[in-house]
Design an enzyme around this catalytic site. Structure first.
Site, mmCIF file in Angstrom:
data_model
loop_
_atom_site.group_PDB
_atom_site.id
_atom_site.type_symbol
_atom_site.label_atom_id
_atom_site.label_comp_id
_atom_site.label_asym_id
_atom_site.label_seq_id
_atom_site.Cartn_x
_atom_site.Cartn_y
_atom_site.Cartn_z
ATOM 1 N N HIS A 111 46.560 10.173 60.412
ATOM 2 C CA HIS A 111 47.702 9.282 60.210
ATOM 3 C C HIS A 111 47.227 7.990 59.558
ATOM 4 C CE1 HIS A 111 51.249 6.784 61.118
ATOM 5 N NE2 HIS A 111 51.891 7.916 61.217
ATOM 6 N N ASP A 125 53.915 15.244 63.210
ATOM 7 C CA ASP A 125 54.522 16.131 62.217
ATOM 8 C C ASP A 125 54.077 17.578 62.412
ATOM 9 O OD1 ASP A 125 55.866 14.048 60.703
ATOM 10 O OD2 ASP A 125 53.885 13.434 60.054
#
Length: 436
Positions: A313, A371
């Site tokens: 991320h 995700d």
């Protein structure tokens, strides 16, 4: 924010006078150096592509500590909100700054429920799209079109207009996403039902048909509600910054949120869960679990161009706190639906195990992110991959609105106008056509 005890001093090697810059402190997180008067004092701008070191605003909504793996909504840890609250409570918190009591929650939920229907003409607007249009193309158009139907709530500087547009957007986004899905599928639209929860209503509009009664599965309902909570806001990311920049011009709230939807469509932002599922499908086509080793080798090879989607991320340099919560939900959903042995899900779990143990990924802190798991959960529920980003937009709408409202209420806000480092041609004169 408050002034810090110290100041920053900017020195120049060419002998120009030093410049003192104020330093401000937030409640937590890094201090910021105030450079608003830098150009007036020095004739220079700062240069920061991607705004990696620039604070564009002050905000009291969301705080992220990427090193600790911490996410707070209005001071509340995401772990507590996701396990002790539902999405309507989270919406109330983001919009108004506090969690509702029982009566406030009842009133807020009822108000949202009473605005879930959309104008019937939206159906005709939808018909202008091809049947195979990407849901995000449809959503960008539909959300922007809301301003054409609700002229009574388009003044961004009117608090009452902002209030009603906020409720309308939160209430109607599930309806619009479900309509986009039904249009793609060639099925009749399903109207909202006032006796269902926010997440339950979305599931009903998505998967019910006029042929038979649809009963909402409570496990899937809770899973979807958690997805909404985990995606509700995430500080000054690309789409939120887009909403703020768009809204800073004074445009109506529907147009500002449509701009956020368009930005979220990008594969580096909201499209990451779609990209993660597509990656799993590619590995599955190449041979599934048996080919994971080959895939991992390609990922490690910088020249291959193959990326591990759904891992790592931009902000979190630790395990994404939302990913831990989504991992639990993923296991619950797969167990409820009996999909533990589904080839694609077995592949996903095998890939997760390797990434969590392989020194290459651990040393680079490429942990599974939200995700990765939310894509698996949505596919298990029956949501098509192309609709994943639209569901993300549905959840993020409340965060966008809260950020937009905060910006409008900030006495220091100005229309956004980034500067540039110009590297083009210097002034030159146009030659006559015959001499060019």
């Amino acid at each position: 924010m408050k002034l810090a005890d110290n100041k920053a001093t900017l020195s120049f090697s060419n002998g120009s006078p030093d410049v003192e810059l104020p330093v401000y402190q937030g409640t937590v997180g890094p201090d910021v150096i105030d450079i608003r008067k830098l150009y007036a004092q020095t004739g220079m701008f700062t240069y920061d592509p991607g705004f990696m070191s620039t604070g564009s605003c002050q905000s009291a909504i969301t705080y992220i500590d990427g090193d600790k793996g911490e996410l707070l909504y209005r001071g509340y840890p995401i772990e507590q909100l996701a396990t002790q609250c539902d999405f309507m409570e989270t919406c109330h918190l983001l919009l108004y700054g506090e969690l509702p009591n029982a009566e406030d929650k009842r009133k807020f939920s009822r108000t949202v429920t009473m605005h879930t229907m959309v104008n019937e003409q939206m159906q005709f607007f939808l018909r202008g799209f091809r049947r195979d249009a990407h849901p995000m193309a449809i959503m960008t158009g539909l959300v922007g079109a809301l301003s054409a139907f609700y002229h009574d709530s388009t003044d961004i500087n009117n608090p009452e207009h902002r209030e009603i547009s906020a409720i309308r957007l939160i209430a109607k986004m599930p309806t619009l996403v479900a309509m986009a899905y039904k249009y793609n599928a060639g099925q009749p639209y399903i109207y909202p039902k006032n006796d269902l929860s926010y997440a339950g209503n979305f599931l009903h509009m998505m998967f019910a048909t006029p042929c038979e009664e649809y009963v909402v599965n409570p496990v899937l309902e809770r899973a979807l509600d958690r997805i909404f909570i985990l995606h509700a806001d995430h500080e000054q990311n690309a789409s939120t910054s887009t909403v703020r920049l768009c809204g800073s011009s004074g445009t109506n709230p529907f147009a500002a949120i449509a701009a956020g939807v368009a930005c979220l469509w990008g594969p580096a932002h909201g499209g990451a869960n779609e990209a993660a599922l597509n990656m799993l499908h590619d590995i599955q086509r190449q041979g599934g679990v048996d080919k994971i080793g080959d895939f991992i080798k390609q990922v490690k090879d910088k020249n291959s161009g193959i990326k591990l989607m759904g891992f790592g991320h931009r902000v979190y340099k630790n395990y994404d706190p939302r990913a831990k919560l989504m991992q639990e939900t993923c296991k619950e959903v797969l167990g409820e639906l009996g999909l533990q042995n589904d080839p694609l899900f077995k592949l996903a779990m095998a890939l997760e195990k390797i990434a969590l143990e392989d020194e290459y990924f651990v040393s680079r802190k490429l942990y599974p992110n939200v995700d990765f798991y939310s894509g698996i959960v949505q596919r298990a529920i029956g949501i098509p991959v192309g609709l994943f980003t639209a569901v993300f937009a549905l959840a993020r709408t409340v965060g966008w609105i809260a950020q937009l409202n905060e910006m409008i209420g900030d006495p220091e806000y100005k229309i956004g106008r980034p500067r540039q480092l110009y590297t083009g041609a210097i002034r030159r004169d146009v030659l006559d056509l015959a001499k060019r």
